[in-house]
Design a protein around this motif. Structure first.
Motif, short mmCIF file in Angstrom:
data_model
loop_
_atom_site.label_atom_id
_atom_site.label_comp_id
_atom_site.label_asym_id
_atom_site.label_seq_id
_atom_site.Cartn_x
_atom_site.Cartn_y
_atom_site.Cartn_z
N ILE A 82 6.11 6.02 10.27
CA ILE A 82 5.32 7.46 9.93
C ILE A 82 4.69 7.96 11.66
N ASN A 83 4.67 9.20 10.79
CA ASN A 83 3.55 9.72 12.34
C ASN A 83 2.63 9.21 11.86
N LEU A 84 1.52 9.81 12.46
CA LEU A 84 -0.23 9.93 12.20
C LEU A 84 -0.30 10.59 11.20
N GLN A 85 -0.09 12.08 11.09
CA GLN A 85 0.19 13.08 9.70
C GLN A 85 0.79 12.14 8.30
N ARG A 86 1.76 11.92 8.52
CA ARG A 86 1.88 11.40 7.03
C ARG A 86 1.48 9.87 6.94
N PHE A 87 1.14 8.77 7.80
CA PHE A 87 0.07 7.77 7.25
C PHE A 87 -1.46 8.51 6.42
N ALA A 88 -1.75 9.57 7.47
CA ALA A 88 -3.15 10.28 6.59
C ALA A 88 -3.77 10.15 5.35
N GLU A 89 -1.34 10.93 5.35
CA GLU A 89 -1.93 11.67 3.87
C GLU A 89 -1.61 10.44 3.04
N LEU A 90 -1.12 9.76 3.25
CA LEU A 90 -0.47 8.43 2.47
C LEU A 90 -1.98 7.68 1.45
N ASP A 91 -2.81 7.78 3.63
CA ASP A 91 -4.05 6.93 3.08
C ASP A 91 -5.06 7.08 1.84
N ALA A 92 -4.88 8.30 2.55
CA ALA A 92 -5.85 9.59 1.31
C ALA A 92 -5.15 9.70 -0.29
N ALA A 93 -4.04 9.64 -0.27
CA ALA A 93 -3.75 9.48 -1.63
C ALA A 93 -3.97 7.91 -2.44
N SER A 94 -3.82 6.53 -1.37
CA SER A 94 -4.34 5.42 -1.78
C SER A 94 -5.58 5.17 -2.16
N GLU A 95 -7.23 6.51 -1.45
CA GLU A 95 -8.11 6.21 -1.59
C GLU A 95 -8.49 6.66 -3.09
N ASN A 96 -7.48 7.91 -2.95
CA ASN A 96 -7.62 8.36 -4.83
C ASN A 96 -6.79 8.03 -5.90
N GLY A 97 -6.35 6.35 -5.73
CA GLY A 97 -5.55 5.81 -6.67
C GLY A 97 -4.54 6.57 -7.10
N THR A 98 -3.05 7.55 -6.66
CA THR A 98 -2.41 7.68 -6.69
C THR A 98 -1.34 6.92 -6.35
N GLU A 99 -1.18 6.08 -5.24
CA GLU A 99 -0.63 5.70 -4.64
C GLU A 99 -0.31 4.17 -5.46
N THR A 100 1.37 3.77 -5.57
CA THR A 100 1.36 2.55 -6.35
C THR A 100 2.26 1.67 -5.13
N SER A 101 2.35 0.64 -5.31
CA SER A 101 3.21 -0.48 -4.63
C SER A 101 3.22 -1.84 -4.56
N ASP A 102 4.24 -2.67 -4.00
CA ASP A 102 3.84 -4.11 -5.00
C ASP A 102 3.63 -4.26 -3.01
N GLY A 103 3.77 -3.66 -2.00
CA GLY A 103 2.73 -4.19 -0.50
C GLY A 103 3.42 -3.33 0.33
N PRO A 104 2.82 -3.63 1.90
CA PRO A 104 2.89 -2.35 2.73
C PRO A 104 4.62 -1.93 2.51
N CYS A 105 4.62 -0.63 2.60
CA CYS A 105 6.22 -0.18 3.02
C CYS A 105 6.50 0.24 4.25
N MET A 106 5.68 1.20 4.35
CA MET A 106 5.63 2.33 6.30
C MET A 106 4.41 1.40 7.11
N TYR A 107 5.16 1.69 8.61
CA TYR A 107 3.86 1.10 9.63
C TYR A 107 3.73 3.26 9.96
N TYR A 108 2.50 2.92 10.55
CA TYR A 108 2.01 3.24 11.58
C TYR A 108 2.10 2.84 12.91
N GLN A 109 2.45 3.36 14.70
CA GLN A 109 2.24 2.33 15.27
C GLN A 109 0.93 3.21 16.25
N GLU A 110 -0.18 2.54 16.24
CA GLU A 110 -1.61 3.08 16.66
C GLU A 110 -1.29 3.45 17.99
#
Length: 214
Positions: A82-110
């Motif tokens: 994924i790109n940086l914008q999408r990663f930031a969106e997912l990161d925000a969702a994770s901090e808000n507790g609205t993202e659930t997953s059994d483990g990493p499913c996406m990556y951003y090449q930093e």
């Protein structure tokens, strides 16, 4: 071809004396630079290795010889790039507790040194990820070394790439143009052969795939 044979090929094409040590250093540098570029552009040197994740950290270090990521797997799942914008969106969702997953499913090449995964892992695991990537080949430094990631029938492609580069630098434009024409012809043939080896379209054949690690 060995490095000594590649040197002789390039010297002959450029009419350089074998006793010219300064030119030999230049030839070696250009051969290795073009070799690494060719491997990166044509994905000739694919390796596979395992990588670790640290609990509560999104960062994962890439192998030192990394040039390009082909795929990353976590368990049975292939991580989606994924790109940086999408990663930031997912990161925000994770901090808000609205993202659930059994483990990493996406990556951003930093950067060329590391990438970030999402969601953030909750456990440390030294072999959590498997990565397939284009590896930077070892430099040829000894006369007996060979460009092993390159199909042997196309070693002269590398030599002609070096001839074209050096001739262009020295404004020997006719020779540079001639060498580049040979490069284009050989590279096109190699690309066609590699497509067959990789099973593209209806041309699938069973042949060794150069550069793939096991």
């Amino acid at each position: 071809m060995t490095l000594d044979e590649l040197r002789n090929y390039v010297r002959d094409r450029l009419s350089i004396a074998a006793s010219d040590s300064t030119k030999q250093t230049q030839i070696d540098t250009v051969l290795n630079t073009e070799y690494r570029r060719l491997c990166a552009e044509e994905r000739l040197n694919i390796e596979r290795t395992t990588m670790g994740l640290v609990a509560n950290s999104q960062l994962a270090d890439l192998p030192n010889d990394w040039q390009e990521t082909i795929a990353i797997r976590y368990g049975a799942n292939v991580l989606q790039p994924i790109n940086l914008q999408r990663f930031a969106e997912l990161d925000a969702a994770s901090e808000n507790g609205t993202e659930t997953s059994d483990g990493p499913c996406m990556y951003y090449q930093e950067s060329p040194e590391c990438f970030c995964v999402d969601p953030t892992p909750t456990e440390t695991n030294s072999t959590a990820l498997t990565i397939w990537y284009v590896a930077r080949p070892d430099a040829m430094t000894s006369g007996g070394n060979s460009p092993t990631a390159l199909p042997v029938e196309y070693h002269d492609l590398l030599a002609e790439m070096a001839v074209a580069r050096i001739a262009l630098n020295e404004e020997a434009f006719d020779l540079a143009s001639s060498a580049q024409a040979i490069v284009n012809e050989l590279r096109g043939r190699m690309q066609g052969q590699m497509r067959k080896r990789q099973g593209a379209g209806n041309e699938r054949v069973v042949l060794h795939h150069y550069g793939v690690g096991t």
